[in-house]
Every structure is written in C-alpha cells, then in structure tokens.
Write a protein that holds these residues in place. Structure first.
Motif, PDB file in Angstrom:
ATOM      1  N   THR A   7      70.539  -3.379  44.005  1.00  0.00           N
ATOM      2  CA  THR A   7      71.827  -2.349  44.018  1.00  0.00           C
ATOM      3  C   THR A   7      72.229  -2.497  45.516  1.00  0.00           C
ATOM      4  O   THR A   7      71.393  -2.228  46.330  1.00  0.00           O
ATOM      5  N   THR A   9      74.299  -0.669  48.149  1.00  0.00           N
ATOM      6  CA  THR A   9      75.275   0.742  48.274  1.00  0.00           C
ATOM      7  C   THR A   9      76.123   0.392  49.641  1.00  0.00           C
ATOM      8  O   THR A   9      75.811  -0.169  50.565  1.00  0.00           O
ATOM      9  N   VAL A  10      77.445   0.887  49.287  1.00  0.00           N
ATOM     10  CA  VAL A  10      78.502   0.556  50.456  1.00  0.00           C
ATOM     11  C   VAL A  10      79.068   1.972  50.695  1.00  0.00           C
ATOM     12  O   VAL A  10      79.591   2.703  49.771  1.00  0.00           O
ATOM     13  N   ALA A  11      79.078   2.113  52.161  1.00  0.00           N
ATOM     14  CA  ALA A  11      80.001   3.493  52.485  1.00  0.00           C
ATOM     15  C   ALA A  11      81.378   3.015  52.803  1.00  0.00           C
ATOM     16  O   ALA A  11      81.616   2.105  53.591  1.00  0.00           O
ATOM     17  N   VAL A  42      80.718  -2.770  39.955  1.00  0.00           N
ATOM     18  CA  VAL A  42      80.764  -1.512  40.690  1.00  0.00           C
ATOM     19  C   VAL A  42      80.399  -0.175  39.702  1.00  0.00           C
ATOM     20  O   VAL A  42      80.961  -0.117  38.743  1.00  0.00           O
ATOM     21  N   ARG A  43      79.263   0.683  39.998  1.00  0.00           N
ATOM     22  CA  ARG A  43      78.972   1.668  39.045  1.00  0.00           C
ATOM     23  C   ARG A  43      79.999   2.885  39.075  1.00  0.00           C
ATOM     24  O   ARG A  43      79.369   4.001  39.029  1.00  0.00           O
ATOM     25  N   HIS A  44      81.174   2.855  39.329  1.00  0.00           N
ATOM     26  CA  HIS A  44      82.283   3.927  39.521  1.00  0.00           C
ATOM     27  C   HIS A  44      83.341   3.751  38.703  1.00  0.00           C
ATOM     28  O   HIS A  44      83.722   2.576  38.536  1.00  0.00           O
ATOM     29  N   GLU A 121      88.025   0.719  47.435  1.00  0.00           N
ATOM     30  CA  GLU A 121      88.128   2.299  47.262  1.00  0.00           C
ATOM     31  C   GLU A 121      89.330   2.782  47.037  1.00  0.00           C
ATOM     32  O   GLU A 121      90.357   2.489  47.637  1.00  0.00           O
ATOM     33  N   HIS A 127      83.137   7.631  50.429  1.00  0.00           N
ATOM     34  CA  HIS A 127      82.563   7.771  49.448  1.00  0.00           C
ATOM     35  C   HIS A 127      81.199   6.698  49.673  1.00  0.00           C
ATOM     36  O   HIS A 127      81.247   5.786  50.452  1.00  0.00           O
ATOM     37  N   ARG A 128      80.174   6.878  48.826  1.00  0.00           N
ATOM     38  CA  ARG A 128      79.149   6.108  48.984  1.00  0.00           C
ATOM     39  C   ARG A 128      79.177   5.287  47.566  1.00  0.00           C
ATOM     40  O   ARG A 128      78.811   5.952  46.375  1.00  0.00           O
ATOM     41  N   ARG A 129      79.335   3.887  47.564  1.00  0.00           N
ATOM     42  CA  ARG A 129      79.621   3.191  46.136  1.00  0.00           C
ATOM     43  C   ARG A 129      78.178   2.346  45.865  1.00  0.00           C
ATOM     44  O   ARG A 129      77.800   1.610  46.673  1.00  0.00           O
ATOM     45  N   GLU A 130      78.022   2.507  44.711  1.00  0.00           N
ATOM     46  CA  GLU A 130      76.726   1.432  44.422  1.00  0.00           C
ATOM     47  C   GLU A 130      77.459   0.227  43.450  1.00  0.00           C
ATOM     48  O   GLU A 130      78.299   0.392  42.697  1.00  0.00           O
TER      49      GLU A 130
END
Length: 138
Positions: A7, A9-11, A42-44, A121, A127-130
C-alpha cells in the motif's frame, strides 16, 4: 508465478494532481519480477488514478478545468454530507476511474515516453490517500 502487494500512502495538498510514477516504478523494480501485470487501486471514492502526460503542466490545468465544467460545485446535489465539494468529487472519480492495470516488461511498468501515473485529488482539503498495488508475474 509470484504475487506481491503493498500500500502506497500519498499526502495530497488538496484538489489537484500528484505524480506517483517514481514511487510505483521503484516498488516494481524492488519486487524483481521481469514480466507481469501491475494493478493499482485508490481506496477512496473522491480521488482517482490517471495515466496522463507528465511533461506539459498545461495538460493537468486543462484536465482540471474540464472536470470542473463537467462536475461543478453547487447546491444542486442531494449528497453534500461533507460540504459542497463532496458530490462533485465523487462524480470526478467516476469520470476518471479508481484503478489501473499496467503491463510490466523487463522489470518496469510499460509506460509510454510521456506517460506518468497520477493520483487525482478531487476534494479541496488535503488528504492522505491509500493506493493498493498488486503485482503478479515471473
């Protein structure tokens, strides 16, 4: 045949595009597989993934303007639980997609010369995206 996953993680700084090509290609190189298929998710629901030009910034500016025209903010949405940018962010995610599949050859994602992998985004706030990465191959 081997499988690996991780995974990333991207800020984000808020609405806009963050290139993740180097991070993704670095992970694929460390995996050591020479040939296979890389899948990213992307988990969002208010962010998306794109393969797009990584040379001309104007491409991202034009893309952002196009998305704004297609899914503008406003009070005409029933779903606004998290503010006026909530539903437009979901629509932009639907338009651009949440997953990518990329062939891997010679130990690298087989991207074109000017192609980069981008996290989009769609919310105004940071956000912090996974992003789930899965690689299968040999």
């Amino acid at each position: 045949m081997r499988q690996l996953s991780t995974t990333l993680t991207v800020a984000t700084a808020g609405r806009g595009f963050t290139e993740i090509t180097a991070e993704v290609c670095g992970w694929v190189a460390e995996a050591g597989l020479q040939e296979g298929l890389l899948t990213l998710l992307v988990r969002h629901t208010s962010a998306s993934l794109l393969i797009q030009e990584n040379a001309a910034r104007a491409v991202r500016t034009d893309l952002a303007r196009w998305l704004e025209r297609l899914a503008p903010e406003g009070d005409h949405y029933a779903h606004d639980d998290e503010g006026p940018d909530d539903m437009p962010a979901h629509l932009r995610s639907v338009l651009t997609g949440v997953s990518l599949s990329i062939p891997v050859l010679d130990g690298r994602p087989r991207l074109g010369t000017w192609q980069g992998i981008w996290l989009a985004e769609h919310r105004r706030a940071a956000h912090r995206r996974e992003i789930a990465l899965h690689l299968i191959g040999a």
